[in-house]
Design an enzyme around this catalytic site. Structure first.
Site, short mmCIF file in Angstrom:
data_model
loop_
_atom_site.label_atom_id
_atom_site.label_comp_id
_atom_site.label_asym_id
_atom_site.label_seq_id
_atom_site.Cartn_x
_atom_site.Cartn_y
_atom_site.Cartn_z
N GLU A 1 0.78 -1.24 0.00
CA GLU A 1 0.00 0.00 0.00
C GLU A 1 0.81 1.30 0.00
O GLU A 1 0.57 2.19 0.83
CB GLU A 1 -0.97 0.00 1.18
CG GLU A 1 -2.04 -1.09 1.07
CD GLU A 1 -3.09 -1.02 2.18
OE1 GLU A 1 -2.88 -0.28 3.16
OE2 GLU A 1 -4.12 -1.70 2.05
N GLU B 1 -6.23 -7.89 -0.29
CA GLU B 1 -6.90 -7.51 0.95
C GLU B 1 -8.34 -7.12 0.63
O GLU B 1 -8.60 -6.40 -0.34
CB GLU B 1 -6.21 -6.33 1.65
CG GLU B 1 -4.86 -6.64 2.24
CD GLU B 1 -4.33 -5.50 3.10
OE1 GLU B 1 -5.16 -4.70 3.59
OE2 GLU B 1 -3.10 -5.40 3.26
#
Length: 429
Positions: A215, A316
């Protein structure tokens, strides 16, 4: 009859051919023929307050607010000091995830675990308070357990020096400085070590992906420099090491197809996989959606993956329809759903009550159905391409983010292909 010289020459050529390794492009793990169905081992080797709040509650000074509670692993270690932090973390690492968890993961039909680990497990900045040098042994043990139960592993570098996104799950909240020179150099050292180790033959039967960085916050960082990092990692893996491990690159919160012109098969690259993360709870607009609106978004996400140049996995996602989970947004910040969210200049407004949000015994049948619908829609949408990895395997207190509790509650399908609400995306793709 062939002369002895010709026979010898033929024998030599055969021996040489047999000794030559297969081309790399023929040996790497083939995601095209494999649907990833996995869980993240969140909150284990990288702390997250919302996953294991008990580790952080010990710092509480009053019952009215979260003053004095560390809000990430950096400050957790800083508050405790090296010796006490090491003792507490060793206890956590040795008990939060055990071999029994890998058996359970396998028994519920999953085939993959993604294991987050921070740079500080391998190398520290001069002023870092983190505990270092111990996590790697736990990671290696986890890989052994995964192998024993027929599971594949992604090794995920989840935190970079100075933080790549300012999230507490990067180890250091509220700053984004990993592209500064000193931080950048340390991270590349760590990345090179991780790529080299986990691309060795002794690991690649089980480790089928090394994720460069979790991320990175694309809207804030220098994306050209991030692309350079991805290119550098690929070049190091393929050209310097001459190895065939899969390189996983996160989408940096960019739109689908953003990396379609980088490290592609047409450019001579292979074995690159893009990791997408999909949540619908981190803005007032998202937590205010109806269940039908949530599912519509999911179906569009699935459709978008069909045109991407690379393999892609949703590495995710969760069942969460609210952000009510304690500390999900960070220690001391509150929830958007009930209007208690306050961070810097950002505030929120009341959409609904968070009371009973994690206690399924208080849920209506309609609410249970909505969660089951949402989970099933995501399973279907994310398997259009190469699969999914749920966040996360287990938590102490929350339901929406806990795979085990969701399975036990009948909200997460068992078997994974069971559907109470089939074909929810049939009109989209």
């Amino acid at each position: 009859m062939l002369s002895m010289q010709v026979v010898s020459l033929i024998s030599l050529l055969v021996s040489v051919c047999l000794a030559q390794p297969l081309p790399l492009s023929k040996r790497y793990f083939e995601y095209e023929n494999y649907k990833v169905r996995g869980v993240n081992l969140g909150g284990w080797l990288v702390l997250e307050p919302f996953i294991t709040p008990s580790l952080f509650e010990t710092f509480r000074t009053n019952e009215y607010n979260d003053d004095g509670i560390p809000y990430d692993e950096y400050h957790y270690c800083q508050y405790l000091g090296e010796d006490l932090a090491r003792d507490r973390l060793k206890q956590h690492w040795s008990t939060w995830i055990t071999e029994a968890d890998f058996e359970d993961i396998s028994n519920t039909g999953l085939n993959t675990v993604r294991i987050p680990i921070g740079y500080w497990a391998f190398e520290l900045l001069d002023d870092d308070p983190y505990v270092s040098g111990l996590q790697e042994a736990y990671l290696d043990q986890a890989i052994e357990w995964a192998r024993s139960y027929g599971l594949k592993v992604w090794v995920d570098l989840h935190g970079a020096p100075g933080s790549q996104n300012g999230f507490d799950n990067s180890g250091l909240r509220d700053q984004v400085e990993f592209q500064q020179d000193g931080n950048w150099d340390v991270f590349k050292n760590v990345l090179a070590y991780v790529i080299e180790k986990y691309s060795r033959d002794e690991f690649t039967d089980t480790v089928v992906g090394v994720e460069v960085l979790n991320e990175p916050l694309g809207p804030v960082i220098d994306m050209d420099k991030l692309k350079e990092l991805y290119n550098w990692a690929y070049d190091y893996l393929r050209n310097d090491l001459q190895r065939d491990q899969i390189l996983v690159i996160h989408d940096a919160f960019q739109k689908a197809n953003y990396f379609d012109d980088q490290l592609t098969v047409e450019q001579g690259a292979f074995g690159v996989l893009v990791d997408h993360h999909h949540y619908q709870v981190f803005s007032p607009e998202e937590v205010g959606r109806t269940i039908d609106e949530h599912i519509s978004v999911v179906c569009e996400q699935g459709k978008e993956t069909l045109t991407e140049a690379h393999w892609n996995v949703v590495g995710e996602w969760s069942a969460a329809l609210t952000d009510c989970t304690k500390w999900l947004n960070g220690v001391g910040i509150g929830a958007r759903y009930d209007g208690s969210f306050v961070k810097n200049q950002d505030t929120s407004y009341w959409i609904g009550s968070c009371e009973g949000s994690q206690d399924i015994s208080t849920w209506t049948s309609d609410k249970k159905d909505n969660y089951r619908k949402y989970i099933e829609a995501q399973l279907d949408a994310y398997e259009i391409r190469n699969g999914w990895i749920y966040w996360c395997y287990k938590t102490e207190d929350t339901l929406e983010w806990d795979y085990r509790k969701l399975v036990q509650s009948g909200l997460f399908p068992q078997p994974l292909t069971n559907r109470q609400f089939p074909n929810q995306c049939s009109s989209t793709y």
